[in-house]
Design an enzyme around this catalytic site. Structure first.
Site, PDB file in Angstrom:
ATOM      1  N   ASP A 191       0.690  -1.226  -0.097  1.00  0.00           N
ATOM      2  CA  ASP A 191      -0.035  -0.126   0.053  1.00  0.00           C
ATOM      3  C   ASP A 191       0.805   1.181  -0.074  1.00  0.00           C
ATOM      4  O   ASP A 191       1.212   1.681   1.063  1.00  0.00           O
ATOM      5  CB  ASP A 191      -1.106  -0.057   1.066  1.00  0.00           C
ATOM      6  CG  ASP A 191      -2.190  -0.789   0.916  1.00  0.00           C
ATOM      7  OD1 ASP A 191      -2.156  -1.432  -0.053  1.00  0.00           O
ATOM      8  OD2 ASP A 191      -3.143  -1.062   1.737  1.00  0.00           O
ATOM      9  N   HIS A 323     -10.479  -5.836   8.752  1.00  0.00           N
ATOM     10  CA  HIS A 323      -9.967  -7.032   7.690  1.00  0.00           C
ATOM     11  C   HIS A 323     -10.129  -8.173   8.560  1.00  0.00           C
ATOM     12  O   HIS A 323      -9.107  -9.144   8.243  1.00  0.00           O
ATOM     13  CB  HIS A 323      -8.667  -6.656   7.084  1.00  0.00           C
ATOM     14  CG  HIS A 323      -8.632  -5.175   6.527  1.00  0.00           C
ATOM     15  ND1 HIS A 323      -9.271  -4.886   5.313  1.00  0.00           N
ATOM     16  CD2 HIS A 323      -7.946  -4.013   6.774  1.00  0.00           C
ATOM     17  CE1 HIS A 323      -8.894  -3.758   5.061  1.00  0.00           C
ATOM     18  NE2 HIS A 323      -8.132  -3.213   5.973  1.00  0.00           N
TER      19      HIS A 323
HETATM   20 FE   FE2 Z   1      -4.154  -2.490   2.613  1.00  0.00          FE
END
Ligand code: FE2
Ligand code: NAG
Ligand code: NAG
Ligand code: NAG
Ligand code: NAG
Length: 461
Positions: A191, A323
């Site tokens: 990321d 997540h």
């Molecule tokens: Fe991520």
């Protein structure tokens, strides 16, 4: 909620956490907005001069640290892809390496000319200067090659994840740069730019990110792992080639480790063998990544590289509520191997907070025994989530309670970490939160190597 009852609830939580071993930090951070730095920010300024090289970054270019890939962008015209370089003690006798350039389009964005050039046959442990550009706009940088691969070679890695380009990202980078432990290379857990959070995945934000991090990436190799924000899969924009911007901009030496894609590969640096895995490429049985990893783990020679480090974006152990279980299917596929091959540490990101686990595994389960929880396992890695670089999506603050026993320390603050290998048996690990002064260590542990000094190095109980 009134002050008193809140205090009582907080006390109850602290008691619960103590009862369960690990530590949930009570550290209170300033609540601030997390937003991308505006386009006119100082960190995004393009270098002056016609066609000046920008967004300069380097990474290891072979399997052992004797090559460096130099990448940069020119915007006015292709220019050339030449790098002139010389070692510090060579009285400026210059070598020239020739690379090439690529371009790509993304929806209505057209990239600049993205150059990649590999410098080969470098000497170990040596300072090199390099120059790119032509005419009036030559820019000079330098890097250190890592020491020769050797079981006792000390080396210091920085750990950064989910960085983005907010004011917090800038603070994280500044803290890494000023950390007295002095990282020599960055292990980046995925990321990068978060360009995809802008309308049409505005790829201008890939360029601004490249300029923002250049102050470090031009001087130190960053080892890249890919995260979900590198996917840039946008069929609604007619963009269906996954990882298109990343693949054009960030080259990695994947072929040197027999990999077929730049998303999973390995490099050896000093006394460490680093395996990069891909959370967003197939990893089921018989897939290329699976077969590559199976063969790769057999090749790791701990008598040459005692430290076995894995980078992966999506964590396998994570006690925040974000997540949830996303890393679970990859854990089920690969965790038995990590225990068998005694991986020292796994660094992940994705969850925008910090967490460090004890050595645990969860590999006993079969359809009848019901053993489906993590247990202490001294052959297993420590799992560190370092997704706290400070991107536009903000902090993950919501945790599961009570804190699971496997979780040694967790805190929702932005920061970075340092993994400092001392020799074949000892490595010092520290986590540094952005709110503190540069030298402050907020969480730390001594890692004992799993092959050469496999004694209990847990920090709770
Ligand atoms: Fe991520
Ligand atoms: C791309 O399209 C968007 C939305 O239509 C527009 O705002 C932007 O200016 C365009 N960019 C370019 C480089 O044409
Ligand atoms: C980013 O950090 C650097 C180093 O601390 C500083 O010089 C610069 O002004 C900062 N820029 C922004 C936009 O915060
Ligand atoms: C926080 O996590 C708890 C579970 O621990 C969940 O029930 C709750 O909905 C979450 N809150 C938010 C705002 O996500
Ligand atoms: C390895 O490093 C640790 C920590 O600095 C030190 O205590 C130990 O003595 C070193 N081992 C050897 C063999 O030098």
């Amino acid at each position: 909620m009134g002050g008193k009852s809140f205090g009582a609830a907080a006390l109850l939580l602290i008691l619960l956490n103590v009862a369960h071993g690990g530590k949930t930090s009570p550290f209170m951070r300033k609540v601030r907005r997390t937003e991308d730095m505006p386009l006119h920010s100082d960190v995004f300024a393009a270098p002056s001069g016609y066609n000046a090289p920008q967004q300069v970054h380097i990474t290891i270019g072979d399997h052992v640290g004797r090559a460096m890939i130099v990448s940069w962008v020119t915007v006015d015209e292709p220019g050339n892809s030449l790098v002139q370089y010389w070692s510090e003690d060579s009285s400026q006798k210059r070598e020239v390496a020739k690379g090439n350039h690529v371009t790509y389009r993304f929806f209505n964005y057209s990239s600049g000319f993205i150059h990649h050039c590999t410098l080969r046959d470098l000497e170990f442990n040596k300072k090199y200067y390099y120059e790119i550009g032509i005419g009036h706009t030559i820019r000079q940088f330098w890097f250190m090659t890592p020491p020769e691969v050797h079981p006792d070679a000390p080396y210091t890695f920085g750990l950064i994840g989910d960085l983005g380009q907010t004011f917090d990202s800038n603070t994280t980078l500044a803290h890494y740069e000023s950390n007295p432990h002095k990282g020599q290379a960055v292990l980046f857990v995925g990321d990068l730019s978060y360009a995809d959070n802008h309308p049409n995945h505005d790829n201008v934000r890939w360029d601004t990110w490249g300029r923002f991090v250049e102050r470090n990436t031009a001087y130190q190799p960053w080892i890249w792992a890919t995260g979900n924000h590198e996917l840039d899969y946008a069929p609604e924009l007619g963009e269906t080639e996954p990882f298109k911007p990343f693949k054009h901009r960030y080259h990695v030496p994947y072929k040197a480790s027999g990999s077929t894609e730049p998303f999973w590969y390995s490099v050896k640096i000093a006394s460490a063998h680093i395996i990069v895995l891909a959370s967003y490429s197939a990893y089921g049985k018989y897939t290329p990544q699976y077969e590559w990893l199976e063969a790769e783990l057999k090749k790791v020679d701990r008598s040459k590289t005692p430290w076995l480090i894995v980078l992966v974006h999506s964590p396998w152990y994570n006690s925040y509520t974000y997540h949830y279980m996303e890393g679970e299917s990859m854990r089920v596929m690969f965790e038995p191997w990590f225990v068998k091959y005694k991986v020292d540490v796994v660094f992940a990101g994705h969850v925008h907070a910090y967490e460090r686990s004890e050595r645990i595994s969860n590999i006993e389960y079969n359809l009848v025994n019901g053993r489906c929880g993590p247990v202490k396992d001294l052959s297993a890695p420590v799992y560190v989530n370092i997704g706290d670089g400070g991107n536009i999506e903000g902090l993950a603050t919501n945790m599961t309670n009570p804190q699971p026993e496997y979780s040694a320390y967790r805190e929702a603050s932005f920061g970075h970490a340092i993994f400092e290998i001392k020799n074949k048996t000892h490595a010092h690990y520290s986590w540094h939160r952005n709110e503190d002064d540069f030298a402050v260590t907020a969480d730390s542990m001594w890692f004992f190597n799993r092959v050469w000094h496999p004694v209990d190095d847990s920090t709770t109980n």
